[in-house]
Design a protein around this motif. Structure first.
Motif, short mmCIF file in Angstrom:
data_model
loop_
_atom_site.label_atom_id
_atom_site.label_comp_id
_atom_site.label_asym_id
_atom_site.label_seq_id
_atom_site.Cartn_x
_atom_site.Cartn_y
_atom_site.Cartn_z
N LEU A 78 33.39 105.88 -56.66
CA LEU A 78 32.14 106.82 -57.13
C LEU A 78 30.92 106.11 -57.45
O LEU A 78 29.98 106.57 -56.62
CB LEU A 78 32.86 107.42 -58.51
CG LEU A 78 34.01 108.57 -58.68
CD1 LEU A 78 34.04 108.97 -59.86
CD2 LEU A 78 33.76 109.54 -57.49
N ILE A 79 30.86 105.01 -58.16
CA ILE A 79 29.64 104.60 -58.37
C ILE A 79 28.83 103.83 -57.30
O ILE A 79 27.86 103.89 -57.11
CB ILE A 79 29.78 103.76 -59.67
CG1 ILE A 79 30.35 104.46 -60.85
CG2 ILE A 79 28.39 103.17 -60.06
CD1 ILE A 79 30.55 104.02 -62.15
N ARG A 80 29.80 102.79 -56.68
CA ARG A 80 29.01 102.00 -55.60
C ARG A 80 28.65 103.02 -54.36
O ARG A 80 27.54 102.67 -53.97
CB ARG A 80 30.22 101.28 -55.25
CG ARG A 80 29.59 99.87 -54.10
CD ARG A 80 30.89 99.03 -53.93
NE ARG A 80 30.17 97.93 -53.14
CZ ARG A 80 30.12 97.88 -51.70
NH1 ARG A 80 30.56 99.01 -51.07
NH2 ARG A 80 29.62 96.92 -51.09
N PRO A 81 29.40 103.93 -54.20
CA PRO A 81 28.88 104.55 -52.89
C PRO A 81 27.53 105.25 -53.16
O PRO A 81 26.72 105.44 -52.41
CB PRO A 81 30.02 105.79 -52.57
CG PRO A 81 31.20 105.15 -53.01
CD PRO A 81 30.88 104.32 -54.26
N TRP A 82 27.42 105.95 -54.55
CA TRP A 82 26.48 106.67 -54.98
C TRP A 82 25.20 105.57 -54.81
O TRP A 82 23.96 105.74 -54.40
CB TRP A 82 26.59 107.30 -56.15
CG TRP A 82 25.32 108.08 -56.68
CD1 TRP A 82 24.80 109.35 -56.41
CD2 TRP A 82 24.15 107.51 -57.36
NE1 TRP A 82 23.73 109.67 -56.77
CE2 TRP A 82 23.14 108.62 -57.39
CE3 TRP A 82 23.86 106.30 -57.60
CZ2 TRP A 82 21.94 108.34 -58.15
CZ3 TRP A 82 22.56 106.22 -58.41
CH2 TRP A 82 21.69 107.17 -58.53
N PHE A 83 25.49 104.47 -55.52
CA PHE A 83 24.43 103.17 -55.82
C PHE A 83 23.70 102.78 -54.25
O PHE A 83 22.75 102.87 -54.21
CB PHE A 83 25.13 102.31 -56.31
CG PHE A 83 24.09 101.08 -56.43
CD1 PHE A 83 23.09 100.81 -57.23
CD2 PHE A 83 24.27 100.01 -55.57
CE1 PHE A 83 22.17 99.81 -57.46
CE2 PHE A 83 23.26 98.84 -55.63
CZ PHE A 83 22.30 98.87 -56.40
N LEU A 84 24.71 102.69 -53.51
CA LEU A 84 24.41 102.26 -51.95
C LEU A 84 23.45 103.22 -51.39
O LEU A 84 22.76 103.13 -50.68
CB LEU A 84 25.63 101.91 -51.14
CG LEU A 84 26.37 100.46 -51.78
CD1 LEU A 84 27.59 100.32 -50.78
CD2 LEU A 84 25.31 99.25 -51.59
N LYS A 85 23.99 104.65 -51.38
CA LYS A 85 23.02 105.56 -50.84
C LYS A 85 21.61 105.85 -51.48
O LYS A 85 20.76 106.02 -50.74
CB LYS A 85 24.01 106.80 -51.12
CG LYS A 85 23.05 108.04 -50.41
CD LYS A 85 24.07 109.23 -50.40
CE LYS A 85 23.49 110.48 -49.78
NZ LYS A 85 24.42 111.80 -50.01
N HIS A 86 21.67 105.44 -52.83
CA HIS A 86 20.22 105.84 -53.35
C HIS A 86 19.40 104.90 -53.98
O HIS A 86 18.64 104.91 -54.75
CB HIS A 86 20.73 106.90 -54.68
CG HIS A 86 21.22 108.32 -53.91
ND1 HIS A 86 20.42 109.14 -53.50
CD2 HIS A 86 22.39 108.56 -54.04
CE1 HIS A 86 21.19 110.23 -53.26
NE2 HIS A 86 22.37 109.88 -53.74
N HIS A 87 19.83 103.34 -53.86
CA HIS A 87 19.48 102.35 -54.58
C HIS A 87 17.99 102.03 -54.11
O HIS A 87 17.10 101.87 -54.92
CB HIS A 87 20.29 101.14 -54.67
CG HIS A 87 20.10 100.28 -53.29
ND1 HIS A 87 20.53 100.60 -52.23
CD2 HIS A 87 19.39 99.18 -53.14
CE1 HIS A 87 20.21 99.71 -51.12
NE2 HIS A 87 19.64 98.71 -51.79
#
Length: 179
Positions: free
Chosen positions: A139-148
Motif C-alpha cells: 500500500l504505502i510504497r506504491p502510493w509513495f512512488l506515484k506521488h513523491h
C-alpha cells in the motif's frame, strides 16, 4: 497443535531476555515457564478487553519495544534491522494519524484495543511476513512512488515561502531595533 506448542516452548527456552526472565520466574515460583507465559498472555488479553487504561497499555506495547529495538538497530552495523524498524515506524505513524480521526468512533467497539494491539504486534514481529513489510510493500510504497515528486514540490515550495517569511520578519525586526 503439538507443533505450535513445541515452537512456543522452544521460543520460551531460547537464551535472551525473555528466556532469562522466565527462567528466573520459574525458579522463584516453581511454575513452569510455559504456564507463566500462557497465563501472562491470557491476563494481558483479558485486561485489554475489559480493563481500565487499555489505550495506555496498548500504546506502551506498541512503542516501548520498537523504540528499544530501533536504538539497538541504530547501534548495530547491519542495515537490515534499520530498514525493518524504519518500516515499522512509517506504518505506525500512518496508523496513528488515521487512528486520530477514527478513534472517537472505534474505541466504542468492545474489542478495539485488543485488535489494535494484535495489529501492532503483527507489524513488529521479526518475520518476513510481518505487518509493516506487508503494508509498506502493498500500500504505502506504491502510493509513495506515484506521488513523491508532487509532495517534494509542495514541500520545497513551502520551505521557500517559510524562508522568505522568516527573512522578511528578521528584516522587520532589525529595522525596528535600529529605530
Amino acid at each position: 497443535m503439538g507443533s505450535e506448542r513445541g515452537r512456543f516452548q522452544a521460543l520460551l527456552d531460547e537464551p535472551g531476555w525473555l528466556g532469562d526472565l522466565l527462567g528466573c520466574l520459574e525458579n522463584f515460583t516453581g511454575v513452569k515457564r510455559f504456564y507463566l507465559a500462557t497465563g501472562s498472555i491470557v491476563s494481558l488479553t483479558l485486561y485489554l478487553m475489559l480493563g481500565y487504561g487499555t489505550s495506555l497499555v496498548c500504546d506502551l506495547i506498541s512503542f516501548v519495544y520498537p523504540a528499544y529495538a530501533s536504538m539497538k538497530a541504530i547501534e548495530s552495523p547491519s542495515k537490515e534491522d534499520d530498514t525493518l524498524w524504519l518500516t515499522y515506524w512509517v506504518v505506525y505513524g500512518i496508523f496513528s494519524v488515521a487512528e486520530f480521526f477514527s478513534d472517537t468512533f472505534l474505541y466504542w467497539f468492545p474489542f478495539y484495543y485488543i485488535s489494535k494491539c494484535v495489529f501492532l504486534l503483527w507489524c513488529m514481529t521479526p518475520f518476513p511476513w510481518n505487518g509493516s513489510r506487508v503494508l509498506y510493500r502493498s500500500l504505502i510504497r506504491p502510493w509513495f512512488l506515484k506521488h513523491h515528486q508532487t509532495v517534494d514540490g509542495v514541500l520545497n515550495d513551502l520551505s521557500a515561502r517559510a524562508a522568505g517569511a522568516a527573512s522578511m520578519a528578521s528584516q522587520d525586526v532589525s529595522q525596528e531595533v535600529t529605530k
